[in-house]
Every structure is written in C-alpha cells, then in structure tokens.
Design a protein around this motif. Structure first.
Motif, PDB file in Angstrom:
ATOM      1  N   ALA A 107      85.789  87.185  61.625  1.00  0.00           N
ATOM      2  CA  ALA A 107      86.327  88.466  61.149  1.00  0.00           C
ATOM      3  C   ALA A 107      86.497  89.452  62.298  1.00  0.00           C
ATOM      4  O   ALA A 107      87.486  90.181  62.360  1.00  0.00           O
ATOM      5  N   VAL A 108      85.553  89.468  63.224  1.00  0.00           N
ATOM      6  CA  VAL A 108      85.649  90.362  64.391  1.00  0.00           C
ATOM      7  C   VAL A 108      86.872  89.991  65.230  1.00  0.00           C
ATOM      8  O   VAL A 108      87.652  90.866  65.639  1.00  0.00           O
ATOM      9  N   LEU A 109      87.062  88.703  65.483  1.00  0.00           N
ATOM     10  CA  LEU A 109      88.197  88.266  66.300  1.00  0.00           C
ATOM     11  C   LEU A 109      89.527  88.517  65.594  1.00  0.00           C
ATOM     12  O   LEU A 109      90.495  88.960  66.219  1.00  0.00           O
ATOM     13  N   ARG A 110      89.572  88.262  64.291  1.00  0.00           N
ATOM     14  CA  ARG A 110      90.814  88.525  63.541  1.00  0.00           C
ATOM     15  C   ARG A 110      91.126  90.025  63.509  1.00  0.00           C
ATOM     16  O   ARG A 110      92.295  90.424  63.624  1.00  0.00           O
ATOM     17  N   ALA A 111      90.108  90.843  63.355  1.00  0.00           N
ATOM     18  CA  ALA A 111      90.315  92.300  63.354  1.00  0.00           C
ATOM     19  C   ALA A 111      90.823  92.765  64.712  1.00  0.00           C
ATOM     20  O   ALA A 111      91.709  93.623  64.796  1.00  0.00           O
ATOM     21  N   TRP A 112      90.284  92.201  65.784  1.00  0.00           N
ATOM     22  CA  TRP A 112      90.746  92.570  67.121  1.00  0.00           C
ATOM     23  C   TRP A 112      92.219  92.198  67.295  1.00  0.00           C
ATOM     24  O   TRP A 112      93.005  92.979  67.831  1.00  0.00           O
ATOM     25  N   CYS A 113      92.593  91.027  66.824  1.00  0.00           N
ATOM     26  CA  CYS A 113      93.995  90.599  66.932  1.00  0.00           C
ATOM     27  C   CYS A 113      94.935  91.525  66.162  1.00  0.00           C
ATOM     28  O   CYS A 113      96.064  91.759  66.584  1.00  0.00           O
ATOM     29  N   ALA A 114      94.480  92.042  65.034  1.00  0.00           N
ATOM     30  CA  ALA A 114      95.324  92.876  64.177  1.00  0.00           C
ATOM     31  C   ALA A 114      95.314  94.356  64.557  1.00  0.00           C
ATOM     32  O   ALA A 114      96.115  95.125  64.036  1.00  0.00           O
ATOM     33  N   ASP A 115      94.456  94.746  65.480  1.00  0.00           N
ATOM     34  CA  ASP A 115      94.295  96.152  65.857  1.00  0.00           C
ATOM     35  C   ASP A 115      95.370  96.543  66.879  1.00  0.00           C
ATOM     36  O   ASP A 115      95.197  96.351  68.087  1.00  0.00           O
ATOM     37  N   VAL A 116      96.453  97.108  66.402  1.00  0.00           N
ATOM     38  CA  VAL A 116      97.582  97.467  67.267  1.00  0.00           C
ATOM     39  C   VAL A 116      97.167  98.505  68.316  1.00  0.00           C
ATOM     40  O   VAL A 116      97.485  98.375  69.501  1.00  0.00           O
ATOM     41  N   ALA A 117      96.432  99.529  67.894  1.00  0.00           N
ATOM     42  CA  ALA A 117      95.990 100.568  68.840  1.00  0.00           C
ATOM     43  C   ALA A 117      95.043  99.966  69.889  1.00  0.00           C
ATOM     44  O   ALA A 117      95.130 100.301  71.072  1.00  0.00           O
ATOM     45  N   GLY A 118      94.172  99.083  69.461  1.00  0.00           N
ATOM     46  CA  GLY A 118      93.258  98.414  70.394  1.00  0.00           C
ATOM     47  C   GLY A 118      94.010  97.550  71.391  1.00  0.00           C
ATOM     48  O   GLY A 118      93.663  97.495  72.574  1.00  0.00           O
ATOM     49  N   GLN A 119      95.068  96.879  70.929  1.00  0.00           N
ATOM     50  CA  GLN A 119      95.883  96.055  71.833  1.00  0.00           C
ATOM     51  C   GLN A 119      96.582  96.925  72.877  1.00  0.00           C
ATOM     52  O   GLN A 119      96.698  96.535  74.034  1.00  0.00           O
ATOM     53  N   GLU A 120      97.020  98.109  72.465  1.00  0.00           N
ATOM     54  CA  GLU A 120      97.653  99.023  73.419  1.00  0.00           C
ATOM     55  C   GLU A 120      96.656  99.494  74.467  1.00  0.00           C
ATOM     56  O   GLU A 120      96.995  99.627  75.644  1.00  0.00           O
TER      57      GLU A 120
END
Length: 136
Positions: A76-89
């Motif tokens: 769940a942590v890894l999937r949330a990180w992948c889906a976090d657009v602001a975090g990816q930026e």
C-alpha cells in the motif's frame, strides 16, 4: 539540468544477525522521465509480488488471505507513492537539482529501498577536491 540518472532497488533483511542487502535491479536512465518511470515500475512490481490481486488466474480460489491490520502494508505504501503526483514532482525536482532521492518502505522482516541519483552529480562529487586534515 542533470541528464542521466542511476537508479537502484534493494531489499534489506537480517541474516545471522547482520543486515544484508539483496539487489533487485539497477537502471541507468538516460532521462529524468525514464528514471521516474522505472522507479514507479519497480515499486509497482514489488507491490504486486507482495500483495497480488486475488482475482488473478495464477492463484486458486481462497489461496490468498488478508493479513491483520497491525501488519505494516508495504504494498500500500509503494502503490500510494506511485499514485502521488505531487510527490513525484518533488522527486523530479530533487533529482533535477542533483540530489539523491530515497524511497523506503518496511515490514516486520524486510526494508525495500528505491534510490536514484544524477550521474552528473556523482561525477562532480568525484571531481571536487578532497579535504585532507593531518592526524596528530
């Protein structure tokens, strides 16, 4: 702008009282976009192996069961990180600025680490003069 990025994925666990790292993959990305894509792909790959979809034809019915709510949920942590657009930026900005980025998630036995850094920043660090202080 940094043009090339070195990406690593490693799983760490304890064996015989020592922390041991097992490399799960390395990629030399020619662009920032490919570095981010590879990190997300590897995070999703780990999540799917730790927590496969129960609807998958690869598993017989009732072969997979939910774990207790008290168990750390690395997928769940890894999937949330992948889906976090602001975090990816934020990750993209840090990499573009030449900083090392680290994403980690752990459960009771294992820590999963995704690292990326600019190849140019590594070269600049090696080229920088080393400060040597005499020891008395």
């Amino acid at each position: 702008m940094h043009d090339e990025f070195l990406c690593h994925v490693t799983a760490y666990g304890v064996c015989d009282g020592r922390r041991i790292g097992v490399p799960l993959g390395t990629y030399r990305a020619p662009t920032l976009a490919l570095a981010l894509w590879w990190l997300r792909d590897r995070a999703s790959w780990i999540a799917e192996r730790l927590d496969p979809s129960p609807q998958s034809a690869a598993y017989p019915p009732s072969a997979l069961v939910p774990v207790a709510d008290t168990v750390p949920d690395v997928p769940a942590v890894l999937r949330a990180w992948c889906a976090d657009v602001a975090g990816q930026e934020q990750v993209a900005d840090a990499l573009a600025a030449g900083r090392l980025i680290r994403v980690a998630a752990r459960d009771d036995t294992t820590e999963y680490e995704l690292l990326a850094e600019s190849v140019d920043a590594l070269r600049m660090q090696r080229a920088a003069p080393v400060l040597v202080a005499p020891v008395a």
